[in-house]
Design a protein around this motif. Structure first.
Motif: not given
Length: 564
Positions: A491-502, A523-534
């Motif tokens: 249960k972190p306060t910051h999420y950093i996700l790099d292409e998590p659902t590729s 929560s803070t979210l930083l996400i790297v993705s090219h997928r539109m749903p995310l």
């Protein structure tokens, strides 16, 4: 540097009392070795000419006692060496592995095979200092003690071994520079072989599918050929010293007998003294017969020690434990900010990130878009402390990330990297990763959000299912689901996700987004993705190109720009 502070020698320093006992036992064993030669000399010179059988009985009983003590001392010497070696091996091995875990990512993300081989070479160092090799090293100084004893009992006959010893030692020393050079080359080629092997095993599926067997086979054969050639040269050089020692030993025996006959005829020495000199000369030159092997092992151990020392020195000041000594504990992380951040990978000439300026407020949901190689994954690794910036500051609430305790970073940041790594062990162990304070309910909750629950119930053992290395047997989407569960279970306060659902299918991805969106809240979210749903999870999009931010704004505004 004090020995007590050194990563290697401190372990020996702590157990120096045991090694003192080893040296004492070795000294006594060598002193007892003289007893047998004295016994034979007395029997030849006193017992046989005078038929002194009572003296023979007494001498034999005395020798039996000496031999018993000699056996006990040899067993104690071996025990002390093995006992100290066990603790030294454990202590140094733990120290090296701890440094591996704490070292900066950039230091340990080089060729996996070469890095693994460097650690494997510790076995050579350990075996040299904690095996029978140590006994041989201790025996070497007693060579001159035995020559002195020969002088005391046989006078001029001591000249023969006294001449032979420097010859053997001289030959051994003469080939040392060549052995040292060859040993370094062998170590380099061995690392190359290990790298090729690990690379081949890791990519065996691609090699088979693409028909790349000839390419890796050619590389392997080239590396193996070079190592074999170097090993042959090393053995040839070592054989020179071995043959010199063996020949010198035989020449010494012949020389003592030849010279001794004239001395016995002149009455200068007795028959018993000559026989004792022959026996002692064998004992004198015996360690020299092994000195070539000792030199080879010493060179291999020195090369391995130097490679390990380079790694330990590179990571000494920047290891996690060193950094945490003056680190500040935080109750939260807060706002993430990049101020004029630059990052350049080791051995590269171009910065991956250039003057990066970025601010992500606490609770904000942000996506990073950009072409391949634009620096997105590097930015993510800087944000979670895996990398240290070459210049500039990465901070949380104004505090440099390097000043924040690593435990707080791990606690408050849940991260999924682009390359998912699973480990041998149960699914539960792969989710918790040994972290404390995680309940069964937390694991199930994380499994429901990530999608692990969708497939884990169909597998025997459930969360106790044992995975093989790298999670072989699971699909890419299943491995990603476990990686996501690993990130959110604390249960972190910051999420950093790099292409998590590729690697996930559309249904699994949609289910994850729906579940995950409900848990984000503040929560803070930083996400790297090219997928539109995310992108439905974020309210802001940052576009990167060539290591810089080229656009930043509300989601819909940026998406409209990208469409046009």
């Amino acid at each position: 540097m004090k020995l007590i502070d050194h990563w290697f020698w401190s372990a020996f320093s702590e157990h120096r009392r045991i090694y003192y006992r080893v040296f004492l036992a070795a000294a006594l064993v060598n002193f007892f070795a003289v007893a047998s030669t004295i016994f034979i000399m007395v029997v030849y010179d006193r017992v046989i000419p005078n038929s002194a059988y009572e003296s023979l009985y007494a001498l034999t009983i005395g020798m039996a006692i000496v031999l018993i003590f000699d056996f006990v001392l040899k067993m104690l010497r071996a025990y002390f060496i093995d006992y100290a070696g066990e603790y030294v091996d454990k202590q140094i091995g733990d120290s090296i592995f701890d440094r591996l875990l704490e070292a900066p990512t950039a230091v340990v993300t080089g060729p996996v095979g070469a890095t693994a081989n460097t650690f494997k070479e510790f076995d050579q160092v350990r075996d040299f200092f904690t095996s029978a090799t140590l006994s041989l090293v201790v025996d070497l100084p007693f060579i001159f003690f035995f020559i002195f004893v020969i002088y005391l009992i046989a006078g001029p006959l001591a000249v023969v071994p006294l001449v032979a010893v420097p010859v053997v030692i001289g030959v051994g020393l003469a080939i040392q520079p060549f052995l040292s050079k060859v040993s370094e080359e062998a170590g380099t080629h061995n690392q190359e072989k290990q790298s090729i092997l690990v690379e081949t095993i890791s990519g065996i599926e691609s090699i088979k599918v693409l028909g790349g067997g000839d390419l890796v086979k050619s590389r392997w054969r080239d590396s193996a050929t070079k190592q074999s050639s170097v090993s042959r040269i090393s053995r040839s050089l070592a054989q020179i010293a071995v043959n010199t020692a063996q020949s010198s030993q035989q020449i010494c025996l012949v020389g003592i007998v030849f010279y001794g006959v004239f001395l016995v005829s002149d009455g200068t020495v007795s028959m018993g003294a000559m026989v004792a000199a022959v026996l002692l000369s064998s004992r004198t030159l015996a360690p020299l017969g092994q000195i070539a092997g000792l030199a080879g092992r010493a060179n291999n151990a020195r090369t391995a020690y130097q490679r390990l020392s380079v790694f330990m020195e590179e990571t000494k000041e920047s290891s996690k434990s060193k950094r945490d000594e003056g680190a500040i504990r935080r109750s939260k992380l807060g706002k993430l900010e990049f101020v004029d951040v630059k990052y350049r990978y080791p051995d590269k000439e171009v910065d991956t990130l250039r003057n990066m300026k970025l601010k992500i407020n606490e609770g904000e949901k942000v996506a990073i878009l950009g072409r391949n190689g634009s620096g997105k994954s590097t930015l993510v690794k800087l944000a979670c402390g895996l990398f240290t910036s070459s210049d500039g500051i990465v901070s949380y609430d104004g505090m440099d990330i390097n000043q924040i305790h690593s435990e707080d970073i791990s606690k408050f940041i849940g991260i999924v990297l682009q390359d998912v790594q699973l480990f041998s062990g149960s699914v539960k162990e792969n989710i918790t990763m040994g972290r404390t304070g995680i309940s069964e309910e937390d694991i199930i909750r994380a499994g429901k959000i990530s999608g692990v629950e969708e497939f884990i119930g169909k597998m025997p053992g459930g969360y106790d299912l044992l995975l093989s290395d790298r999670g072989m047997g699971l699909s890419g989407g299943q491995r990603q689901a476990i990686a996501i569960a690993r990130a959110i279970v604390c249960k972190p306060t910051h999420y950093i996700l790099d292409e998590p659902t590729s690697a996930m299918d559309m249904n699994s991805e949609q289910a994850f987004i729906a579940q995950f969106n409900q848990t984000l809240s503040e929560s803070t979210l930083l996400i790297v993705s090219h997928r539109m749903p995310l992108l439905n999870l974020v309210s802001r999009i940052i576009v990167m190109n060539e290591g810089q931010v080229v656009d930043d704004g509300p989601r819909e505004e940026i998406l409209n720009k990208l469409r046009t």
